[in-house]
Design a protein around this motif. Structure first.
Motif, PDB file in Angstrom:
ATOM      1  N   PHE A   1     -30.001 -68.484  -3.521  1.00 11.73           N
ATOM      2  CA  PHE A   1     -29.902 -67.947  -2.167  1.00 11.73           C
ATOM      3  C   PHE A   1     -28.474 -67.500  -1.865  1.00 11.73           C
ATOM      4  CE2 PHE A   1     -29.213 -68.263   2.363  1.00 11.73           C
ATOM      5  CZ  PHE A   1     -30.343 -67.672   2.899  1.00 11.73           C
ATOM      6  N   VAL A   2     -27.500 -68.334  -2.227  1.00 11.35           N
ATOM      7  CA  VAL A   2     -26.091 -67.990  -1.971  1.00 11.35           C
ATOM      8  C   VAL A   2     -25.696 -66.743  -2.755  1.00 11.35           C
ATOM      9  CG1 VAL A   2     -23.717 -68.777  -2.315  1.00 11.35           C
ATOM     10  CG2 VAL A   2     -25.418 -70.329  -1.373  1.00 11.35           C
ATOM     11  N   LYS A   3     -26.181 -66.616  -3.981  1.00  9.05           N
ATOM     12  CA  LYS A   3     -25.863 -65.444  -4.783  1.00  9.05           C
ATOM     13  C   LYS A   3     -26.416 -64.177  -4.137  1.00  9.05           C
ATOM     14  CE  LYS A   3     -26.415 -63.506  -9.417  1.00  9.05           C
ATOM     15  NZ  LYS A   3     -27.005 -63.717 -10.774  1.00  9.05           N
TER      16      LYS A   3
ATOM     17  N   ASN B   1     -32.945 -59.543   2.597  1.00  9.35           N
ATOM     18  CA  ASN B   1     -33.689 -60.787   2.807  1.00  9.35           C
ATOM     19  C   ASN B   1     -33.420 -61.709   1.618  1.00  9.35           C
ATOM     20  OD1 ASN B   1     -35.407 -62.838   3.532  1.00  9.35           O
ATOM     21  ND2 ASN B   1     -37.286 -61.647   3.318  1.00  9.35           N
ATOM     22  N   PRO B   2     -32.410 -62.597   1.700  1.00  9.07           N
ATOM     23  CA  PRO B   2     -32.076 -63.454   0.547  1.00  9.07           C
ATOM     24  C   PRO B   2     -33.173 -64.435   0.186  1.00  9.07           C
ATOM     25  CG  PRO B   2     -30.339 -63.487   2.220  1.00  9.07           C
ATOM     26  CD  PRO B   2     -31.498 -62.800   2.821  1.00  9.07           C
TER      27      PRO B   2
ATOM     28  N   ARG C   1     -35.028 -73.310   6.360  1.00  5.29           N
ATOM     29  CA  ARG C   1     -33.971 -73.165   7.357  1.00  5.29           C
ATOM     30  C   ARG C   1     -33.788 -71.688   7.731  1.00  5.29           C
ATOM     31  NH1 ARG C   1     -29.504 -76.004   8.906  1.00  5.29           N
ATOM     32  NH2 ARG C   1     -30.993 -77.735   8.844  1.00  5.29           N
ATOM     33  N   TYR C   2     -33.839 -70.806   6.733  1.00  4.59           N
ATOM     34  CA  TYR C   2     -33.696 -69.376   7.007  1.00  4.59           C
ATOM     35  C   TYR C   2     -34.830 -68.869   7.892  1.00  4.59           C
ATOM     36  CZ  TYR C   2     -33.139 -64.371   6.096  1.00  4.59           C
ATOM     37  OH  TYR C   2     -32.965 -63.014   6.234  1.00  4.59           O
ATOM     38  N   ARG C   3     -36.060 -69.298   7.600  1.00  3.62           N
ATOM     39  CA  ARG C   3     -37.202 -68.871   8.423  1.00  3.62           C
ATOM     40  C   ARG C   3     -37.070 -69.402   9.849  1.00  3.62           C
ATOM     41  NH1 ARG C   3     -38.811 -65.042   4.927  1.00  3.62           N
ATOM     42  NH2 ARG C   3     -39.613 -65.888   2.956  1.00  3.62           N
ATOM     43  N   ALA C   4     -36.612 -70.644   9.990  1.00  2.00           N
ATOM     44  CA  ALA C   4     -36.478 -71.224  11.323  1.00  2.00           C
ATOM     45  C   ALA C   4     -35.448 -70.467  12.156  1.00  2.00           C
ATOM     46  CB  ALA C   4     -36.095 -72.701  11.215  1.00  2.00           C
TER      47      ALA C   4
ATOM     48  N   LEU D   1     -22.348 -70.313   6.957  1.00  2.00           N
ATOM     49  CA  LEU D   1     -21.622 -69.230   6.305  1.00  2.00           C
ATOM     50  C   LEU D   1     -22.472 -67.998   6.015  1.00  2.00           C
ATOM     51  CD1 LEU D   1     -19.533 -71.337   3.742  1.00  2.00           C
ATOM     52  CD2 LEU D   1     -18.787 -70.432   5.943  1.00  2.00           C
ATOM     53  N   TYR D   2     -23.770 -68.191   5.768  1.00  2.00           N
ATOM     54  CA  TYR D   2     -24.579 -67.072   5.293  1.00  2.00           C
ATOM     55  C   TYR D   2     -25.787 -66.749   6.163  1.00  2.00           C
ATOM     56  CZ  TYR D   2     -21.890 -67.707   0.998  1.00  2.00           C
ATOM     57  OH  TYR D   2     -20.866 -67.821   0.097  1.00  2.00           O
ATOM     58  N   ILE D   3     -26.338 -67.745   6.880  1.00  2.00           N
ATOM     59  CA  ILE D   3     -27.574 -67.499   7.631  1.00  2.00           C
ATOM     60  C   ILE D   3     -27.285 -67.079   9.068  1.00  2.00           C
ATOM     61  CG2 ILE D   3     -29.717 -68.526   8.450  1.00  2.00           C
ATOM     62  CD1 ILE D   3     -29.779 -70.269   6.007  1.00  2.00           C
TER      63      ILE D   3
END
Length: 310
Positions: free
Chosen positions: A82-84, A92-93, A106-109, A227-229
Motif C-alpha cells: 500500500f505504501v509503495k 486507488n492504492p 482503514r482506507y475504505r473507512a 501520511l498517505y490516506i
C-alpha cells in the motif's frame, strides 16, 4: 518513520519453532528418564495427566500465537504494498489488495467518511482498531493467565493424593501402596510446578513479543493513515474552513472588480451624456442653417411661400 521490516516476525517464529524442536528432542533423547520421572503407578498416571494438561494448554496458546504472528506478517506485507502504491501516486492504492487487510479497511473507512463531507476522527478509528485487535488476544491472554495457576492446581491435587496415602498408611502401617501414593504425590506436586514454571517462562516471553508486534503494526497503520490516506481526502473540518476562506477572498476580489466596472460604466455614461448634448446642439444649429438656405433659395428664384400645413 515507518518500520515495515518483517525480520522481527520471522525471528520470533523461528524461536517458537526452536522451542518446539527442543522440547521434542529432549523428550525423544531422554524418554527413559521422562518415563521414570512420571512413574507408572496410579499416582504416576495422575502426574502424566496433570503435566499433559499443562503442556496441552501451553501448546494451544503457542499455536494461537503462531497464527497471529503469521497474520501480522501478512498485514505488514500488505502495508508495504500500500505504501509503495501511495508513494507512486496511484489513484486507488487499495485496489487489488485484500479487503480484509487492516490498512484497506482503514482506507475504505476514511473514504466513506470523506464522501459524506464529515470530519475524519483518526482517534476514534484508532480506538476501534485497538478494540478489534484485543479480541484476537482472548485465548492468548487466557492461557497466559491460567498457565501458572494450572501448575498450582496440579500441586494441590498431588498433595491431596499424598495426604490420602498418608492417611491410609496411618490406618495400616504395613501397606506399601500407601507409601508409594505419598511418594508419587510429592513427586507429582514437584513435577507439575516445574512444568508450569518452564512453560510459563517461554509463553510469557513469546506473549511479550506478540504484544510488541501488535503495537508496531497498529503504529504503522496510524502512520500510514496520517501520511498517505488523510491527505488524499480534503473533506476535513480544517480543509473546509480553508476552502471557505479562499472562497470568501475570491468573492471579495470579484466584488471589487464589479465595483470598478460599475464606476467605469458611470464615467462612460457621463461622457455619453455630454456627447448627446453636443450632438443635439449641433443638430439644432444645423437646422437653423438649413432654414436660412431654404429661404434664400426661394427668394432667389422668386418662389411663392408654401401655405402653412393644417
Amino acid at each position: 518513520m515507518l518500520k515495515l521490516n518483517r525480520t522481527r516476525y520471522s525471528l520470533t517464529l523461528l524461536q517458537i519453532l526452536a522451542v518446539f524442536s527442543l522440547l521434542i528432542g529432549l523428550v525423544f533423547f531422554y524418554r527413559d528418564q521422562v518415563t521414570a520421572f512420571f512413574q507408572t503407578t496410579q499416582a504416576g498416571q495422575l502426574g502424566l495427566a496433570l503435566n499433559g494438561a499443562i503442556l496441552l494448554i501451553f501448546l494451544l496458546g503457542l499455536v494461537r500465537m503462531i497464527f497471529i504472528f503469521l497474520a501480522y506478517s501478512r498485514e505488514q506485507d500488505v502495508l508495504q504494498r500500500f505504501v509503495k502504491r501511495a508513494g507512486e501516486n496511484v489513484s486507488n492504492p487499495a485496489n487489488t489488495l485484500p479487503d480484509s487487510a487492516l490498512v484497506v479497511r482503514r482506507y475504505r473507512a476514511v473514504q466513506t467518511i470523506a464522501n459524506q463531507l464529515a470530519p475524519v476522527n483518526q482517534g476514534a478509528l484508532a480506538a476501534t482498531l485497538v478494540a478489534g485487535q484485543q479480541a484476537q488476544f482472548t485465548l492468548v491472554r487466557f492461557v497466559n493467565s491460567i498457565l501458572i495457576l494450572s501448575g498450582v492446581l496440579g500441586t494441590v491435587i498431588s498433595l491431596a493424593v499424598a495426604l490420602m496415602g498418608a492417611a491410609g498408611l496411618m490406618n495400616s502401617p504395613d501397606n506399601m501402596k500407601n507409601m508409594w501414593d505419598i511418594i508419587g504425590g510429592m513427586s507429582n506436586s514437584l513435577s507439575t510446578t516445574v512444568t508450569a514454571i518452564v512453560c510459563y517462562v517461554f509463553f510469557a516471553y513469546f506473549y511479550l513479543r506478540l504484544q510488541d508486534a501488535r503495537t508496531q503494526l497498529l503504529a504503522n497503520i496510524e502512520d500510514v493513515t496520517s501520511l498517505y490516506i488523510l491527505p488524499r481526502f480534503k473533506y476535513t473540518e480544517h480543509n473546509l474552513l480553508g476552502d471557505v476562506a479562499l472562497l470568501t477572498a475570491s468573492l471579495l476580489k470579484a466584488a471589487e472588480g464589479i465595483t470598478q466596472v460599475q464606476d467605469r460604466f458611470l464615467h462612460v455614461g457621463d461622457h455619453l451624456q455630454l456627447a448627446v448634448n453636443d450632438l443635439q446642439a449641433v443638430i439644432a444649429q444645423s437646422g437653423n442653417t438649413i432654414l436660412d438656405i431654404h429661404d434664400s433659395v426661394r427668394e432667389g428664384f422668386r418662389l411663392e411661400k408654401e401655405a402653412p400645413r393644417a
